[in-house]
Design a protein around this motif. Structure first.
Motif, PDB file in Angstrom:
ATOM      1  N   VAL A 178      20.417  34.320  25.926  1.00 29.01           N
ATOM      2  CA  VAL A 178      20.108  33.636  27.180  1.00 29.01           C
ATOM      3  C   VAL A 178      20.884  34.333  28.288  1.00 29.01           C
ATOM      4  O   VAL A 178      22.085  34.547  28.152  1.00 29.01           O
ATOM      5  N   ILE A 179      20.202  34.712  29.341  1.00 26.59           N
ATOM      6  CA  ILE A 179      20.876  35.366  30.457  1.00 26.59           C
ATOM      7  C   ILE A 179      20.535  34.624  31.743  1.00 26.59           C
ATOM      8  O   ILE A 179      19.360  34.428  32.066  1.00 26.59           O
ATOM      9  N   SER A 180      21.577  34.199  32.445  1.00 25.41           N
ATOM     10  CA  SER A 180      21.379  33.510  33.722  1.00 25.41           C
ATOM     11  C   SER A 180      20.964  34.518  34.778  1.00 25.41           C
ATOM     12  O   SER A 180      21.516  35.610  34.861  1.00 25.41           O
ATOM     13  N   LEU A 181      19.972  34.159  35.590  1.00 24.36           N
ATOM     14  CA  LEU A 181      19.553  35.031  36.685  1.00 24.36           C
ATOM     15  C   LEU A 181      20.163  34.576  38.006  1.00 24.36           C
ATOM     16  O   LEU A 181      19.858  35.114  39.052  1.00 24.36           O
ATOM     17  N   GLU A 182      21.015  33.564  37.938  1.00 21.09           N
ATOM     18  CA  GLU A 182      21.715  33.105  39.130  1.00 21.09           C
ATOM     19  C   GLU A 182      23.034  33.859  39.196  1.00 21.09           C
ATOM     20  O   GLU A 182      23.557  34.304  38.184  1.00 21.09           O
ATOM     21  N   ASP A 183      23.590  33.964  40.398  1.00 20.86           N
ATOM     22  CA  ASP A 183      24.885  34.607  40.538  1.00 20.86           C
ATOM     23  C   ASP A 183      25.960  33.548  40.318  1.00 20.86           C
ATOM     24  O   ASP A 183      26.511  32.991  41.253  1.00 20.86           O
ATOM     25  N   ARG A 184      26.219  33.223  39.062  1.00 22.06           N
ATOM     26  CA  ARG A 184      27.069  32.087  38.746  1.00 22.06           C
ATOM     27  C   ARG A 184      28.549  32.446  38.621  1.00 22.06           C
ATOM     28  O   ARG A 184      29.396  31.576  38.733  1.00 22.06           O
ATOM     29  N   GLY A 185      28.842  33.700  38.378  1.00 23.85           N
ATOM     30  CA  GLY A 185      30.237  34.096  38.191  1.00 23.85           C
ATOM     31  C   GLY A 185      30.773  33.551  36.878  1.00 23.85           C
ATOM     32  O   GLY A 185      30.057  32.874  36.141  1.00 23.85           O
ATOM     33  N   PRO A 186      32.037  33.838  36.586  1.00 23.97           N
ATOM     34  CA  PRO A 186      32.607  33.362  35.311  1.00 23.97           C
ATOM     35  C   PRO A 186      32.587  31.835  35.238  1.00 23.97           C
ATOM     36  O   PRO A 186      32.805  31.156  36.238  1.00 23.97           O
ATOM     37  N   VAL A 187      32.313  31.324  34.045  1.00 23.91           N
ATOM     38  CA  VAL A 187      32.218  29.885  33.824  1.00 23.91           C
ATOM     39  C   VAL A 187      33.294  29.478  32.834  1.00 23.91           C
ATOM     40  O   VAL A 187      33.516  30.170  31.834  1.00 23.91           O
ATOM     41  N   LYS A 188      34.004  28.383  33.141  1.00 26.12           N
ATOM     42  CA  LYS A 188      34.902  27.822  32.147  1.00 26.12           C
ATOM     43  C   LYS A 188      34.893  26.311  32.332  1.00 26.12           C
ATOM     44  O   LYS A 188      35.355  25.803  33.347  1.00 26.12           O
ATOM     45  N   VAL A 189      34.329  25.595  31.373  1.00 27.24           N
ATOM     46  CA  VAL A 189      34.200  24.149  31.508  1.00 27.24           C
ATOM     47  C   VAL A 189      34.638  23.479  30.216  1.00 27.24           C
ATOM     48  O   VAL A 189      34.626  24.075  29.140  1.00 27.24           O
ATOM     49  N   SER A 190      35.036  22.210  30.351  1.00 24.86           N
ATOM     50  CA  SER A 190      35.285  21.436  29.142  1.00 24.86           C
ATOM     51  C   SER A 190      34.621  20.077  29.291  1.00 24.86           C
ATOM     52  O   SER A 190      34.516  19.541  30.397  1.00 24.86           O
ATOM     53  N   TYR A 191      34.133  19.566  28.184  1.00 20.16           N
ATOM     54  CA  TYR A 191      33.424  18.297  28.187  1.00 20.16           C
ATOM     55  C   TYR A 191      34.011  17.421  27.092  1.00 20.16           C
ATOM     56  O   TYR A 191      34.066  17.814  25.924  1.00 20.16           O
ATOM     57  N   HIS A 192      34.462  16.222  27.508  1.00 13.80           N
ATOM     58  CA  HIS A 192      35.121  15.335  26.565  1.00 13.80           C
ATOM     59  C   HIS A 192      34.085  14.376  25.965  1.00 13.80           C
ATOM     60  O   HIS A 192      33.408  13.661  26.699  1.00 13.80           O
ATOM     61  N   GLY A 200      26.597  30.758  30.138  1.00 12.67           N
ATOM     62  CA  GLY A 200      26.669  29.555  29.312  1.00 12.67           C
ATOM     63  C   GLY A 200      26.920  28.325  30.160  1.00 12.67           C
ATOM     64  O   GLY A 200      27.321  28.428  31.326  1.00 12.67           O
ATOM     65  N   ALA A 201      26.668  27.144  29.569  1.00 14.65           N
ATOM     66  CA  ALA A 201      26.900  25.893  30.296  1.00 14.65           C
ATOM     67  C   ALA A 201      26.947  24.724  29.324  1.00 14.65           C
ATOM     68  O   ALA A 201      26.453  24.816  28.198  1.00 14.65           O
ATOM     69  N   ILE A 202      27.576  23.624  29.780  1.00 14.59           N
ATOM     70  CA  ILE A 202      27.467  22.346  29.084  1.00 14.59           C
ATOM     71  C   ILE A 202      26.874  21.372  30.094  1.00 14.59           C
ATOM     72  O   ILE A 202      27.399  21.225  31.202  1.00 14.59           O
ATOM     73  N   LEU A 203      25.753  20.750  29.748  1.00 15.65           N
ATOM     74  CA  LEU A 203      25.064  19.846  30.663  1.00 15.65           C
ATOM     75  C   LEU A 203      25.161  18.431  30.111  1.00 15.65           C
ATOM     76  O   LEU A 203      24.570  18.128  29.076  1.00 15.65           O
ATOM     77  N   SER A 204      25.919  17.584  30.780  1.00  7.93           N
ATOM     78  CA  SER A 204      26.178  16.241  30.259  1.00  7.93           C
ATOM     79  C   SER A 204      24.922  15.378  30.357  1.00  7.93           C
ATOM     80  O   SER A 204      24.082  15.595  31.225  1.00  7.93           O
ATOM     81  N   PRO A 205      24.790  14.385  29.464  1.00  4.15           N
ATOM     82  CA  PRO A 205      23.581  13.555  29.463  1.00  4.15           C
ATOM     83  C   PRO A 205      23.448  12.708  30.724  1.00  4.15           C
ATOM     84  O   PRO A 205      22.358  12.283  31.073  1.00  4.15           O
ATOM     85  N   ASP A 206      24.549  12.450  31.411  1.00  2.00           N
ATOM     86  CA  ASP A 206      24.485  11.595  32.591  1.00  2.00           C
ATOM     87  C   ASP A 206      24.331  12.374  33.895  1.00  2.00           C
ATOM     88  O   ASP A 206      24.279  11.785  34.959  1.00  2.00           O
ATOM     89  N   GLY A 207      24.310  13.685  33.783  1.00  2.00           N
ATOM     90  CA  GLY A 207      24.106  14.494  34.970  1.00  2.00           C
ATOM     91  C   GLY A 207      25.387  14.810  35.722  1.00  2.00           C
ATOM     92  O   GLY A 207      25.379  15.604  36.652  1.00  2.00           O
ATOM     93  N   ASP A 208      26.515  14.204  35.316  1.00  2.00           N
ATOM     94  CA  ASP A 208      27.773  14.547  35.995  1.00  2.00           C
ATOM     95  C   ASP A 208      28.277  15.860  35.425  1.00  2.00           C
ATOM     96  O   ASP A 208      28.187  16.107  34.233  1.00  2.00           O
ATOM     97  N   PRO A 209      28.783  16.714  36.293  1.00  2.82           N
ATOM     98  CA  PRO A 209      29.200  18.031  35.811  1.00  2.82           C
ATOM     99  C   PRO A 209      30.445  17.946  34.940  1.00  2.82           C
ATOM    100  O   PRO A 209      31.329  17.128  35.215  1.00  2.82           O
ATOM    101  N   PRO A 210      30.520  18.743  33.875  1.00  2.00           N
ATOM    102  CA  PRO A 210      31.739  18.782  33.071  1.00  2.00           C
ATOM    103  C   PRO A 210      32.890  19.298  33.941  1.00  2.00           C
ATOM    104  O   PRO A 210      32.669  19.999  34.910  1.00  2.00           O
ATOM    105  N   SER A 211      34.095  18.903  33.592  1.00  2.32           N
ATOM    106  CA  SER A 211      35.225  19.314  34.422  1.00  2.32           C
ATOM    107  C   SER A 211      35.544  20.775  34.183  1.00  2.32           C
ATOM    108  O   SER A 211      35.487  21.265  33.067  1.00  2.32           O
ATOM    109  N   PRO A 212      35.879  21.492  35.282  1.00  2.00           N
ATOM    110  CA  PRO A 212      36.324  22.869  35.095  1.00  2.00           C
ATOM    111  C   PRO A 212      37.633  22.856  34.329  1.00  2.00           C
ATOM    112  O   PRO A 212      38.458  21.964  34.543  1.00  2.00           O
ATOM    113  N   SER A 213      37.825  23.767  33.418  1.00  2.00           N
ATOM    114  CA  SER A 213      39.082  23.774  32.677  1.00  2.00           C
ATOM    115  C   SER A 213      39.832  25.045  32.993  1.00  2.00           C
ATOM    116  O   SER A 213      39.257  26.039  33.402  1.00  2.00           O
ATOM    117  N   SER A 214      41.141  24.992  32.848  1.00  2.00           N
ATOM    118  CA  SER A 214      41.928  26.168  33.210  1.00  2.00           C
ATOM    119  C   SER A 214      42.422  26.856  31.973  1.00  2.00           C
ATOM    120  O   SER A 214      42.328  26.334  30.884  1.00  2.00           O
TER     121      SER A 214
END
Ligand SMILES: [Zn+2]
Length: 178
Positions: free
Chosen positions: A54-68, A164-178
């Motif tokens: 899967v390759i994103s065609l958007e200019d998304r830049g590096p992604v780092k997220v966490s989902y609890h 890559g991405a994590i898409l939560s079922p409620d539509g709220d974005p996962p928190s960025p993680s450091s």
């Protein structure tokens, strides 16, 4: 940005056997909350070489997220994992890193746990001693508890190319993680 939707099919040279037999399908699609992306499937009928990515065609830049994941509902969050994404679940000691044989996939967190469970089964079968087998079985047990919603855990995904991405079922974005 407007990108043509649809599919391209063509034949290319197989990276594995070198024959001009590799069937390539590019599917251009708009994934909700992920944007325009191309899903690439390659399949060589001659040697069995297969690739999905899967390759994103958007200019998304590096992604780092966490989902609890705190409830069974969280198991339905979608995970888009490309060949360049690292996925970890620290509480369960699970990690999926980019590498030669790392497949891309689009699934939900339950499906992700299923994949780890399949790896655990392989480890149990190929274990060389009692201790190794017991470790693998204990890991599988923890994964099953997570799938039943009996333990809370965190899924982190990082991808330096933004594929890559994590898409939560409620539509709220996962928190960025450091
Ligand atoms: Zn081939």
């Amino acid at each position: 940005m407007e990108i043509a939707k649809g599919e391209n099919h063509y034949t290319a040279t197989c990276a594995s056997c070198g024959k001009d037999a590799l069937k390539v399908t590019e599917l251009y699609t708009d994934i909700p909350r992920f944007g325009n992306a191309v899903m690439i499937t390659m399949n060589c009928p001659d040697c069995g070489y297969r690739v999905f990515d899967v390759i994103s065609l958007e200019d998304r830049g590096p992604v780092k997220v966490s989902y609890h994941v705190k409830s069974p509902r969280g198991l339905s969050a979608r995970v888009i994992r490309s060949s360049t994404s690292t996925v970890t679940i620290p509480e369960l000691g699970l990690e999926l890193v980019p590498g030669n044989r790392s497949d891309a996939f689009i699934t939900n967190i339950e499906g992700l746990l299923d994949r780890f469970l399949a790896v655990g089964e392989q480890l149990v079968r190929s274990a060389e001693g009692e201790a190794e087998r017991k470790n693998a079985e204990a890991a599988m047990q923890r994964i099953k508890e997570a799938m039943d919603g009996r333990v809370a855990f965190t899924v982190t995904l990082s991808d330096e190319f933004g594929n890559g991405a994590i898409l939560s079922p409620d539509g709220d974005p996962p928190s960025p993680s450091s």
